[in-house]
Scaffold this motif. Structure first.
Motif, mmCIF file in Angstrom:
data_model
loop_
_atom_site.group_PDB
_atom_site.id
_atom_site.type_symbol
_atom_site.label_atom_id
_atom_site.label_comp_id
_atom_site.label_asym_id
_atom_site.label_seq_id
_atom_site.Cartn_x
_atom_site.Cartn_y
_atom_site.Cartn_z
ATOM 1 N N VAL A 1 0.843 -1.196 0.000
ATOM 2 C CA VAL A 1 0.000 0.000 0.000
ATOM 3 C C VAL A 1 0.878 1.246 0.000
ATOM 4 O O VAL A 1 0.646 2.196 -0.761
ATOM 5 N N ASP A 2 1.912 1.241 0.819
ATOM 6 C CA ASP A 2 2.826 2.381 0.895
ATOM 7 C C ASP A 2 3.511 2.648 -0.442
ATOM 8 O O ASP A 2 3.711 3.800 -0.820
ATOM 9 N N LYS A 3 3.844 1.574 -1.166
ATOM 10 C CA LYS A 3 4.505 1.722 -2.465
ATOM 11 C C LYS A 3 3.499 1.918 -3.600
ATOM 12 O O LYS A 3 3.883 1.924 -4.764
ATOM 13 N N LYS A 4 2.219 2.040 -3.240
ATOM 14 C CA LYS A 4 1.143 2.276 -4.209
ATOM 15 C C LYS A 4 0.990 1.116 -5.204
ATOM 16 O O LYS A 4 0.562 1.304 -6.335
ATOM 17 N N LEU A 5 1.355 -0.084 -4.782
ATOM 18 C CA LEU A 5 1.185 -1.264 -5.617
ATOM 19 C C LEU A 5 -0.233 -1.801 -5.529
ATOM 20 O O LEU A 5 -0.733 -2.405 -6.478
ATOM 21 N N ILE A 6 -0.842 -1.610 -4.363
ATOM 22 C CA ILE A 6 -2.240 -1.969 -4.160
ATOM 23 C C ILE A 6 -2.882 -0.859 -3.340
ATOM 24 O O ILE A 6 -2.195 -0.013 -2.780
ATOM 25 N N SER A 7 -4.191 -0.890 -3.302
ATOM 26 C CA SER A 7 -4.940 0.090 -2.515
ATOM 27 C C SER A 7 -5.854 -0.659 -1.561
ATOM 28 O O SER A 7 -6.328 -1.757 -1.875
ATOM 29 N N VAL A 8 -6.124 -0.058 -0.417
ATOM 30 C CA VAL A 8 -7.049 -0.698 0.516
ATOM 31 C C VAL A 8 -8.453 -0.738 -0.074
ATOM 32 O O VAL A 8 -9.306 -1.483 0.403
ATOM 33 N N ASP A 9 -8.697 0.030 -1.115
ATOM 34 C CA ASP A 9 -10.006 0.044 -1.772
ATOM 35 C C ASP A 9 -10.092 -0.916 -2.950
ATOM 36 O O ASP A 9 -11.131 -1.001 -3.607
ATOM 37 N N ASP A 10 -9.021 -1.651 -3.247
ATOM 38 C CA ASP A 10 -9.034 -2.598 -4.354
ATOM 39 C C ASP A 10 -10.069 -3.683 -4.116
ATOM 40 O O ASP A 10 -10.253 -4.158 -2.986
ATOM 41 N N ASN A 11 -10.699 -4.095 -5.192
ATOM 42 C CA ASN A 11 -11.640 -5.207 -5.155
ATOM 43 C C ASN A 11 -10.836 -6.504 -5.244
ATOM 44 O O ASN A 11 -9.861 -6.586 -5.995
ATOM 45 N N LEU A 12 -11.225 -7.517 -4.484
ATOM 46 C CA LEU A 12 -10.502 -8.790 -4.518
ATOM 47 C C LEU A 12 -10.494 -9.410 -5.901
ATOM 48 O O LEU A 12 -9.596 -10.178 -6.240
ATOM 49 N N GLY A 13 -11.484 -9.060 -6.726
ATOM 50 C CA GLY A 13 -11.525 -9.577 -8.089
ATOM 51 C C GLY A 13 -10.311 -9.184 -8.905
ATOM 52 O O GLY A 13 -9.969 -9.847 -9.879
ATOM 53 N N ARG A 14 -9.629 -8.119 -8.507
ATOM 54 C CA ARG A 14 -8.403 -7.709 -9.203
ATOM 55 C C ARG A 14 -7.321 -8.777 -9.067
ATOM 56 O O ARG A 14 -6.529 -9.004 -9.966
#
Length: 109
Positions: free
Chosen positions: A85-98
């Motif tokens: 999250v810190d490195k902007k690789l994923i977001s806490v708002d990402d859908n698990l379907g991603r």
């Protein structure tokens, strides 16, 4: 969850790959574990550039003994998720379907 954990672990490993190692710090860590400053640590293994640079066992454990690691993976996964999250690789708002295409169809959940 395994795919995310492996991805996050790879990110942590790659970011630590080039970090310098200070042997005096490792010896201090060993002393603190031996002196029960960190009482529940049974092993520390540090690998860098495909070589084990520090390997110590404590509390009667050896490299041939099995050790229950189930609970520790929750902590490791959350640590790696925070780094991603810190490195902007994923977001806490990402859908698990991603990460899990089989979850994109809400009827299959």
């Amino acid at each position: 969850m395994t795919k995310i954990s492996l991805f996050l672990l790879a990110m942590l490993v790659s970011s630590c790959h080039a970090q310098p190692v200070y042997p005096p710090h490792l010896q201090e860590l060993k002393s603190r574990i031996t002196d029960n400053f960190y009482p529940k640590i049974d092993a520390v293994i540090i690998e860098q550039n495909n070589k084990i640079i520090f390997e110590e066992y404590f509390n009667g454990f050896t490299n041939h003994m099995k050790h229950d690691t189930r609970s520790s993976f929750k902590s490791i996964t959350s640590l790696l998720a925070g780094i991603a999250v810190d490195k902007k690789l994923i977001s806490v708002d990402d859908n698990l379907g991603r990460f899990f295409p089989e979850l994109k169809d809400e009827r299959k959940r």
